[in-house]
Design a protein around this motif. Structure first.
Motif, mmCIF file in Angstrom:
data_model
loop_
_atom_site.group_PDB
_atom_site.id
_atom_site.type_symbol
_atom_site.label_atom_id
_atom_site.label_comp_id
_atom_site.label_asym_id
_atom_site.label_seq_id
_atom_site.Cartn_x
_atom_site.Cartn_y
_atom_site.Cartn_z
ATOM 1 N N GLY A 1 0.926 -1.128 0.052
ATOM 2 C CA GLY A 1 -0.158 -0.128 0.069
ATOM 3 C C GLY A 1 0.808 1.087 -0.104
ATOM 4 N N ARG A 2 2.027 1.189 0.907
ATOM 5 C CA ARG A 2 2.825 2.429 0.914
ATOM 6 C C ARG A 2 3.323 2.637 -0.394
ATOM 7 N NH1 ARG A 2 5.505 0.861 6.500
ATOM 8 N NH2 ARG A 2 4.278 2.142 8.009
ATOM 9 N N VAL A 3 4.097 1.649 -0.812
ATOM 10 C CA VAL A 3 4.855 1.968 -2.235
ATOM 11 C C VAL A 3 3.878 2.412 -3.384
ATOM 12 C CG1 VAL A 3 4.972 -0.355 -3.214
ATOM 13 C CG2 VAL A 3 6.910 1.196 -3.235
ATOM 14 N N ILE A 4 2.916 1.509 -3.319
ATOM 15 C CA ILE A 4 1.897 2.142 -4.520
ATOM 16 C C ILE A 4 1.566 3.589 -4.335
ATOM 17 C CG2 ILE A 4 -0.512 1.747 -5.493
ATOM 18 C CD1 ILE A 4 -0.296 -1.253 -4.830
ATOM 19 N N ALA A 5 1.153 3.952 -2.979
ATOM 20 C CA ALA A 5 0.971 5.485 -2.792
ATOM 21 C C ALA A 5 1.995 6.143 -3.183
ATOM 22 C CB ALA A 5 0.608 5.647 -1.402
ATOM 23 N N ARG A 6 3.174 5.910 -2.984
ATOM 24 C CA ARG A 6 4.631 6.619 -3.358
ATOM 25 C C ARG A 6 4.640 6.915 -4.854
ATOM 26 N NH1 ARG A 6 9.508 4.325 -0.609
ATOM 27 N NH2 ARG A 6 10.510 6.144 -1.394
ATOM 28 N N ALA A 7 4.487 5.620 -5.502
ATOM 29 C CA ALA A 7 4.503 5.922 -6.911
ATOM 30 C C ALA A 7 3.189 6.654 -7.457
ATOM 31 C CB ALA A 7 4.058 4.332 -7.355
ATOM 32 N N LYS A 8 2.141 6.697 -6.871
ATOM 33 C CA LYS A 8 1.179 7.688 -7.360
ATOM 34 C C LYS A 8 1.293 8.995 -6.940
ATOM 35 C CE LYS A 8 -1.823 4.836 -9.339
ATOM 36 N NZ LYS A 8 -2.149 4.985 -10.572
ATOM 37 N N ALA B 1 5.180 10.868 2.316
ATOM 38 C CA ALA B 1 5.398 9.890 3.359
ATOM 39 C C ALA B 1 4.240 9.590 4.152
ATOM 40 C CB ALA B 1 6.785 10.138 4.120
ATOM 41 N N ALA B 2 3.811 10.705 4.645
ATOM 42 C CA ALA B 2 2.746 10.678 5.681
ATOM 43 C C ALA B 2 1.396 9.944 5.052
ATOM 44 C CB ALA B 2 2.377 11.998 6.411
ATOM 45 N N ASP B 3 0.884 10.726 3.834
ATOM 46 C CA ASP B 3 -0.043 10.030 3.006
ATOM 47 C C ASP B 3 0.137 8.409 2.673
ATOM 48 O OD1 ASP B 3 -1.648 12.341 3.404
ATOM 49 O OD2 ASP B 3 -0.691 13.403 1.956
ATOM 50 N N ALA B 4 1.456 8.192 2.306
ATOM 51 C CA ALA B 4 1.488 6.984 1.855
ATOM 52 C C ALA B 4 1.563 5.886 3.212
ATOM 53 C CB ALA B 4 2.982 6.740 1.342
ATOM 54 N N ASP B 5 1.869 6.477 4.285
ATOM 55 C CA ASP B 5 1.583 5.820 5.688
ATOM 56 C C ASP B 5 0.103 5.550 5.712
ATOM 57 O OD1 ASP B 5 3.149 4.528 7.497
ATOM 58 O OD2 ASP B 5 2.151 5.836 8.928
ATOM 59 N N ALA B 6 -0.707 6.422 5.347
ATOM 60 C CA ALA B 6 -2.060 6.043 5.699
ATOM 61 C C ALA B 6 -2.683 5.168 4.461
ATOM 62 C CB ALA B 6 -2.955 7.729 5.210
ATOM 63 N N ALA B 7 -2.001 5.249 3.389
ATOM 64 C CA ALA B 7 -2.480 3.971 2.238
ATOM 65 C C ALA B 7 -1.808 2.653 2.817
ATOM 66 C CB ALA B 7 -1.633 4.461 0.963
ATOM 67 N N GLY B 8 -1.039 2.484 3.500
ATOM 68 C CA GLY B 8 -0.629 1.407 3.877
ATOM 69 C C GLY B 8 -1.550 0.881 5.088
ATOM 70 N N ARG B 9 -1.872 1.820 5.939
ATOM 71 C CA ARG B 9 -3.066 1.520 7.269
ATOM 72 C C ARG B 9 -4.419 1.214 6.363
ATOM 73 N NH1 ARG B 9 -6.202 5.635 8.319
ATOM 74 N NH2 ARG B 9 -4.750 7.106 8.252
ATOM 75 N N ILE B 10 -4.684 1.829 5.170
ATOM 76 C CA ILE B 10 -5.904 1.675 4.758
ATOM 77 C C ILE B 10 -6.099 0.434 4.073
ATOM 78 C CG2 ILE B 10 -7.332 2.263 2.582
ATOM 79 C CD1 ILE B 10 -6.633 5.179 3.657
ATOM 80 N N PRO C 1 -5.130 12.495 0.966
ATOM 81 C CA PRO C 1 -5.008 13.792 1.753
ATOM 82 C C PRO C 1 -6.548 14.420 1.867
ATOM 83 C CG PRO C 1 -3.410 13.729 0.304
ATOM 84 C CD PRO C 1 -3.991 12.493 -0.258
ATOM 85 N N ASP C 2 -7.272 14.663 0.737
ATOM 86 C CA ASP C 2 -8.526 15.008 0.897
ATOM 87 C C ASP C 2 -9.554 14.337 1.964
ATOM 88 O OD1 ASP C 2 -7.789 17.157 -0.248
ATOM 89 O OD2 ASP C 2 -8.484 16.437 -2.376
ATOM 90 N N ILE C 3 -9.394 12.784 1.596
ATOM 91 C CA ILE C 3 -10.269 11.971 2.460
ATOM 92 C C ILE C 3 -9.911 12.012 3.909
ATOM 93 C CG2 ILE C 3 -10.768 9.621 2.440
ATOM 94 C CD1 ILE C 3 -10.496 9.011 -0.408
ATOM 95 N N VAL C 4 -8.660 12.070 4.300
ATOM 96 C CA VAL C 4 -8.250 12.153 5.643
ATOM 97 C C VAL C 4 -8.878 13.346 6.288
ATOM 98 C CG1 VAL C 4 -6.209 12.057 7.160
ATOM 99 C CG2 VAL C 4 -6.259 10.437 5.432
ATOM 100 N N LYS C 5 -8.842 14.549 5.581
ATOM 101 C CA LYS C 5 -8.935 15.714 5.929
ATOM 102 C C LYS C 5 -10.653 15.722 6.109
ATOM 103 C CE LYS C 5 -7.267 19.448 4.247
ATOM 104 N NZ LYS C 5 -7.052 20.448 3.128
#
Length: 338
Positions: A124-131, A135-144, A239-243
């Protein structure tokens, strides 16, 4: 309920309906357990009758507590609203879960991982980074992503599906979804290699390990392809979803809805006010009910239109799974191998 003579007709009918549904649920549980213990062949989709019997039990119990609120009892260990579930039936649900574990067990040649939870988070993290996420939002992608794993399989890897011949694997995809995800991964793999060479090598090893196996029975490729198919394109909106949804469990629920009702969820996100976005298509309402939302009791089943805020609030059967996922994610962040 010794004083049944004091009940109204509606209360008596509701009690009779609940008792019949409960008896049927117990009967099917006994039948499946006997078939498993004696190694008898199971019917096609052996979990469907069990699932429907469980739903009927919860549904008729809600009908009963609607007309007889005194039947609402103590809290239960899954956090199901007490009006929908009698906590005295916890042992039946424990048996229900154990039977499903047997019926959905991975095949003998399934390729498991020693670190299944960390794999999900890392992908999840690495896919988010590729998108393009930081780092913080990629962390959220890993959690999701870890939450999705628990929503779909309760954290069990490479399983089958006792209610469907189509969906399999750690994130329960069909063949077209898995293949679409594989193609999308191939398109971003050069970025992955640059961002995380070690993870890219792991990916190469898993691909070499596959042979002729159904890709969904390798934990790594199953998760990777599922995330790329359904969720990767939404990761840039994290980022928008978390907000908009500061509660992490609400975030997990929204991403699970991308799995269940992808088109309406994407439309809700595009609307600019997703929680007020309303769903009224009978087909979509059917998908929600098939995934345990607005499925229990006549009042809930009669609903023909709901907002996304109401949908998230109705996803209480996911709460315990998501809470466990969040706890494991916190452990991974502290250095657990997962």
């Amino acid at each position: 309920m010794a004083q049944t003579g004091t009940l109204t007709q509606a209360q008596s009918d509701a009690l009779a309906g609940y008792n019949l549904a409960l008896s049927n649920f117990k009967s099917i549980l006994r039948q499946r357990r006997a078939q498993i213990d004696s190694k008898q062949p199971l019917p096609n989709l052996p979990g469907q009758a069990l699932y429907l019997a469980r739903n009927s039990t919860m549904s008729t119990y809600k009908d009963l507590t609607d007309v007889l609120p005194s039947r609402i009892g103590r809290p239960n260990k899954w956090g199901i609203p007490p009006a929908y579930f009698d906590a005295d039936l916890e042992p039946l649900i424990d048996e229900y879960v154990k039977i499903f574990e047997v019926m959905q067990a991975p095949p003998a040649n399934a390729q498991k991982s020693d670190t299944p939870f960390k794999d999900v988070v890392d992908l999840g993290r690495v896919i988010a980074r590729a998108k393009g996420l930081g780092a913080a939002d990629a962390d959220a992608a890993g959690r999701i992503s870890l939450g999705l794993f628990f929503a779909e399989t309760n954290g069990n890897q490479t399983i089958g599906n006792a209610r469907s011949n189509k969906y399999k694997g750690s994130l329960q995809t069909g063949p077209p979804e898995a293949e679409n995800g594989r193609r999308k991964w191939a398109a971003i793999k050069p970025s992955i290699a640059s961002l995380d060479p070690g993870l890219n090598l792991r990916d190469d090893r898993e691909e070499a390990r596959l042979g002729n196996l159904d890709r969904r029975y390798n934990h790594w490729t199953s998760v990777r392809d599922a995330l790329m198919n359904a969720h990767a394109d939404i990761f840039p909106q994290i980022p928008d979803i978390v907000k908009a949804l500061p509660d992490p469990i609400d975030q997990l629920k929204l991403f699970e809805l991308i799995q269940i009702i992808p088109s309406p969820t994407k439309s809700a996100l595009r609307s600019g006010n997703p929680m007020s976005y309303r769903v009224s298509d009978p087909r979509i309402m059917g998908y929600l009910r098939n995934n345990s939302m607005f499925a229990y009791g006549r009042a809930d089943r009669a609903r023909t239109s709901v907002t996304f805020r109401e949908i998230l609030d109705a996803m209480w059967l996911f709460n315990a799974k998501f809470e466990r996922a969040l706890s494991i994610f916190d452990g991974i962040k502290r250095g657990s191998k997962g």
